[in-house]
Design an enzyme around this catalytic site. Structure first.
Site, PDB file in Angstrom:
ATOM      1  N   ALA A   1      13.212 -42.670   0.568  1.00  0.00           N
ATOM      2  CA  ALA A   1      13.332 -43.039   1.988  1.00  0.00           C
ATOM      3  C   ALA A   1      12.884 -41.888   2.881  1.00  0.00           C
ATOM      4  O   ALA A   1      12.108 -42.080   3.827  1.00  0.00           O
ATOM      5  CB  ALA A   1      14.770 -43.445   2.310  1.00  0.00           C
TER       6      ALA A   1
ATOM      7  N   THR B   1      19.808 -38.952  -2.116  1.00  0.00           N
ATOM      8  CA  THR B   1      19.718 -38.025  -3.244  1.00  0.00           C
ATOM      9  C   THR B   1      21.050 -37.339  -3.493  1.00  0.00           C
ATOM     10  O   THR B   1      21.480 -37.171  -4.640  1.00  0.00           O
ATOM     11  CB  THR B   1      18.623 -36.973  -2.974  1.00  0.00           C
TER      12      THR B   1
ATOM     13  N   GLU C   1      12.644 -32.576  -1.365  1.00  0.00           N
ATOM     14  CA  GLU C   1      12.696 -33.256  -2.652  1.00  0.00           C
ATOM     15  C   GLU C   1      13.119 -34.722  -2.506  1.00  0.00           C
ATOM     16  O   GLU C   1      13.725 -35.290  -3.405  1.00  0.00           O
ATOM     17  CB  GLU C   1      13.627 -32.504  -3.605  1.00  0.00           C
TER      18      GLU C   1
ATOM     19  N   GLU D   1       0.821  -1.201   0.000  1.00  0.00           N
ATOM     20  CA  GLU D   1       0.000   0.000   0.000  1.00  0.00           C
ATOM     21  C   GLU D   1       0.865   1.265   0.000  1.00  0.00           C
ATOM     22  O   GLU D   1       0.599   2.223  -0.733  1.00  0.00           O
ATOM     23  CB  GLU D   1      -0.921   0.015   1.229  1.00  0.00           C
TER      24      GLU D   1
END
Length: 369
Positions: A312, A203, A308, A56
């Protein structure tokens, strides 16, 4: 064009403005605002980052003068009524002379939560809430902020990409492209929204990911959390992973267990690389407890994380009911190799307020659990 159609179009525009602060306003929400005089939008503004002027105030600043009589302020979220790092927006609106405000949705923050509207109405301002469909859209934009406001806890989102036959990889332990280029680009967009990203050790070993958001306006790195119960990702048998050696290495934190802290060689390697190692609570299986992730997020003042996987970590979070929001990418591909790796059963999940997006032959379903 009818008055309702104009109102809808202008609230939609405040949402477009709000998204200009995508991922940069935490712990604050994304907010957009505009000023209309007669049939013309004469000024716009948005909240660009925490600590900067609110939408604003930016709109008033862009106007550079007092609004004319009968000017209307449109704002995607209820104006704040408390003073923090910036003054209350309700005060700025009352001082401006604006006498009509159209609001996209109510602020769930208990410090405001309708109080801002009461302040404005008490000051003689006519306040209108957007129609329910637009109100829901405006609310959904800030789902991370809203979760924090409602539950006083960081939001944990889980992203999984599965082949048509439920696989996460064509060969266990090796990277696989489950989805196409458009879906992967969408993942980058969501990575940019969250202040942190979380993956398991599998990963890191298999994919050696960078875990950054690579979008059109450059690369951005969130806080990177690696769940590694035994510090296996620091093993001398692996070339140092990218998250430990790139220019963003100072944004990488390893969550481990007391068992992991007994590995002196791996701890020395972390010290050499300048990587922080944090002891997290262990579960009955001796691994990092899925309950620990939320506690670590609190410790580092993170309002949410984008997990991600791999499978497991995903299974442990889902089993413990520690997932608040799900991103489920479904590919048209099928992986039939004997070495293909199954992902968790996502078909049985009840995804609430689900939104569906199509990216070529891939589909994304995302919503609350």
């Amino acid at each position: 064009m009818s008055a309702l159609a104009v109102q809808t179009e202008l609230i939609e525009r405040t949402l477009v403005l709000a998204e200009k602060g995508w991922g940069a306003t935490h712990p604050n929400p994304m907010v957009g605002a505009l000023i209309k005089e007669g049939g013309e939008v004469v000024a716009e503004g948005y909240h660009s980052r925490a600590g900067s002027p609110h939408a604003e105030v930016e709109a008033f600043s862009a106007l550079g003068r007092k609004p004319r009589d009968a000017a209307v302020l449109y704002v995607s979220l209820e104006p704040c009524s408390s003073t923090g790092r910036t003054p209350a927006c309700t005060s700025a609106i009352l001082q401006s002379g604006i006498r009509r405000v159209v609001v996209g949705c109510i602020d769930p923050d208990s410090r405001h939560a309708g109080h801002g509207l009461e302040v404005l109405r008490a000051g003689g301002v006519d306040v209108v809430i957007a129609p329910s469909e637009l109100e829901e859209k405006a609310t959904r934009l800030n789902f991370i902020f809203n979760h924090r406001a409602h539950f006083k806890s960081p939001l944990i989102a889980l992203k999984m990409a599965l082949s048509a036959n439920g696989m996460v990889a064509e060969r266990a332990g090796y990277p696989s492209r489950v989805t196409g280029e458009k879906a992967r680009a969408d993942v980058m967009r969501w990575r940019r929204l969250f202040p942190s990203i979380c993956v398991g050790s599998g990963t890191i070993v298999a994919d050696d990911p960078s875990l950054t958001s690579r979008i059109s306006n450059g690369e951005w790195c969130p806080l990177r959390l690696v769940v590694d119960s035994s510090l296996s990702t620091l093993s001398a048998s692996f070339h140092p992973r990218r998250v430990y050696t790139d220019e963003h290495a100072d944004k990488t934190i390893i969550l481990t267990t007391p068992r992991g802290l007994e590995d002196g060689k791996s701890l020395s390697r972390a010290d050499e690389l300048g990587i922080r190692v944090v002891e997290a609570e262990s579960g009955p299986d001796g691994r990092v407890s899925p309950l620990a992730i939320r506690k670590v997020l609190e410790e580092f003042h993170m309002v949410g994380t984008y997990c991600e996987g791999g499978p497991a970590l995903a299974r442990s979070l889902l089993y413990a009911k520690e997932v608040d929001y799900m991103f489920f990418y479904r590919s048209s591909k099928t992986f039939h190799s004997p070495e293909a790796m199954y992902g968790p059963d996502l078909q049985s999940l009840e995804i609430k307020k689900a939104q569906h997006c199509q990216f070529g032959e891939d589909q994304l379903i995302h919503g609350f659990l």
